[in-house]
Design an enzyme around this catalytic site. Sequence first.
Site, mmCIF file in Angstrom:
data_model
loop_
_atom_site.group_PDB
_atom_site.id
_atom_site.type_symbol
_atom_site.label_atom_id
_atom_site.label_comp_id
_atom_site.label_asym_id
_atom_site.label_seq_id
_atom_site.Cartn_x
_atom_site.Cartn_y
_atom_site.Cartn_z
ATOM 1 N N THR A 378 38.023 38.972 67.309
ATOM 2 C CA THR A 378 36.914 39.756 66.620
ATOM 3 C C THR A 378 36.905 39.548 65.108
ATOM 4 O O THR A 378 36.103 40.053 64.383
ATOM 5 C CB THR A 378 36.921 41.048 66.989
ATOM 6 O OG1 THR A 378 38.154 41.560 67.165
ATOM 7 C CG2 THR A 378 36.189 41.302 68.425
ATOM 8 N N GLU A 379 38.085 39.064 64.533
ATOM 9 C CA GLU A 379 38.334 38.828 63.166
ATOM 10 C C GLU A 379 39.059 37.983 62.969
ATOM 11 O O GLU A 379 40.220 37.698 63.388
ATOM 12 C CB GLU A 379 38.498 39.974 62.200
ATOM 13 C CG GLU A 379 37.475 41.067 62.074
ATOM 14 C CD GLU A 379 37.934 42.112 61.162
ATOM 15 O OE1 GLU A 379 38.753 42.100 60.265
ATOM 16 O OE2 GLU A 379 37.271 43.398 61.239
ATOM 17 N N ASN A 380 38.906 36.726 62.040
ATOM 18 C CA ASN A 380 39.703 35.694 61.535
ATOM 19 C C ASN A 380 39.218 35.081 60.406
ATOM 20 O O ASN A 380 38.028 34.744 60.527
ATOM 21 C CB ASN A 380 40.199 34.875 62.510
ATOM 22 C CG ASN A 380 41.179 33.688 62.329
ATOM 23 O OD1 ASN A 380 40.839 32.482 62.295
ATOM 24 N ND2 ASN A 380 42.210 34.075 61.793
#
Length: 474
Positions: A378-380
Site C-alpha cells: 500500500t506504500e513504497n
Amino acid sequence: MTVEALPSPVRTGFPTGFVWGAATAAYQIEGAAGEDGRTPSIWDTFSRVPGAVRNGDTGDIAADHYHRYRDDVALMAELGLGAYRFSLSWPRIQPGGRGPANPAGLDFYDRLVDELLAHGITPVATLYHWDLPQELESAGGWPVRDTAYRFAEYAQLAAGRLGDRIPTWTTLNEPWCSAFLGYGSGVHAPGRTDPADALAAHHHLLLAHGLGTAALRAELPAAAQVSLTLNLAAVRPLSTDPGDLDAARRVDGLANRIFLDPVFHGRYPADVLADTAAVTDWSFVHDGDLAEISRPIDSLGINYYTPTVVAADDPAAPAPRQDGHQGERSPWPADAGIRFLPAEGSRTAMGWPVDADGLYELLTRLRDDLPGTPLLVTENGAAYEDYSDPSGAVHDPERVAYLHGHLSAVRRAIADGAPVNGYFLWSLLDNFEWAYGYSKRFGIVHVDFASQRRTPKDSARWYAAVVRTGELPD
Ligand code: FCB
C-alpha cells in the site's frame, strides 16, 4: 530455459488483474484546513508547536488537492493508474470527532469518488491516516478507550455515504506510527512521550480497527473488502550472536507480532508482554477485546521503505539510534540494550538505506505466516532532492532505480508464491511529509507549492509505462 519459455507470471512478472496505483493521505495534500466545516486535527495543532515541524510548515494549504482534485484525477488517468489510495479526513467528515456527519465534508469525497470512477480509477479509502480530531485528543486521545468507539462511529458515517462506490476500505494506516511516534518518541502528533501511553494507544488503535471493521461490514455491500495497513519491519540481526538474535526477536515483537498476533490470531505475544512488563501491566486489554480485534479481514496492506538492522547494545561503542525515525527519545518501549543500525547501501533524502530485499523478505514471510491472506503493497517509494531544470523538467533517476528495484522484489516474491495483488506507489504528489514539512519530496509528480503547478517527473512517465505494459523495463 529461455526467458520466453518461462511461465507467464515470471516472464511478465505481474499477474493479470494486478492492481497498479498510487497513494496519498488527506492531511498531506488536501489543504482547505478550515473549509466547509472541517475542525482541527492533532496535526493542525502539532504543526503549530514551535520546532515540531521543519520550517514551521503546516498542512493548511498543502497541495491544495481539495480544490484541484479534478486536475489531479485527470493526471492519474493520464498516467493510466488503475486505483488510487487516499485517506478520508475524520475532522472533515465528523467535526470534533463526535455527533452527526458534516454533509459538506462528505460531499468532497463524494465528488472525488465520482470523479475517479468516471475515469475508470478504483477508489481505495483509508479511514485514518493520522488526523485525529483535536477534541478527541483533548479528551485523552488514543491512550483512552473511548477513542476506539468514536472511530467506529466515524467509520459508520463514512461508509454509510460512500460505501456504495468504494470497493476497498482500510481502517488504519500504520498504527505503529500513530502509537509509538505520536505517544512514545513524540516526533509525530500529538507529540506525547510516555511509553505506557504509547502501548495503551497501540491497543486502542487495534480495538478501533476491530470495532471499525464491524461498523464497516454493517454498512458496506457484501462484496466490499476491508483491510488494515501496517508498516511492518524487515528486521535483521547484525550477526548470529545470541545477543543480536535476541534484539531481533524483541524488535520483531514490538514492530510486527504486536500487530499480527492480535489481528490474525486473537492474542498478544507472550514475549512482548514480558518484555514490556516494566512499562505497563496491559490492564487496558479488556475481556472480549481480542475477539473484536481479530475479526476477519480481506487483505493486509504493507508499507515498506527500508529494513531495520538491530544488534545487542555495545557499551564500548555507543552509537546513535538509527532506525529511520527522528527524535531524541526512542519510539520503542522497553528497548534498553538494543542498538539500531543502518543497513548497507545508498540512502534516500530521508537518510533511509535503499534495500529492496527487505520488501521481498517481508512479503515471503507473510506468505508463510499468514497463509491465504491476500497482500497489497500500500506504500513504497522514495524522497530525493528533486528540482526542475530550466526547461521545467524533473529528472529523478534515483527514484526510478528505487522503484525498479522494489518492483523487482515484489515480482520475485510473487514468483515465489506470495499472494501480492497490487502495488500503490508513495506518492502521487509531493506533499506535507509530516515532521519534515515540505522539505522532503516523495511524489512522482512535482508540486511547486508556491504556484501549485504539477509537473510529472521522469519517474511518473516510467511508472506509466510499467502500468501500461505490466512489465519492468530492463
Ligand atoms: C509513511 C506514511 C506516509 C508517508 C511515508 C513516507 O510512514 O504512511 O504518510 O509519510 O511514510
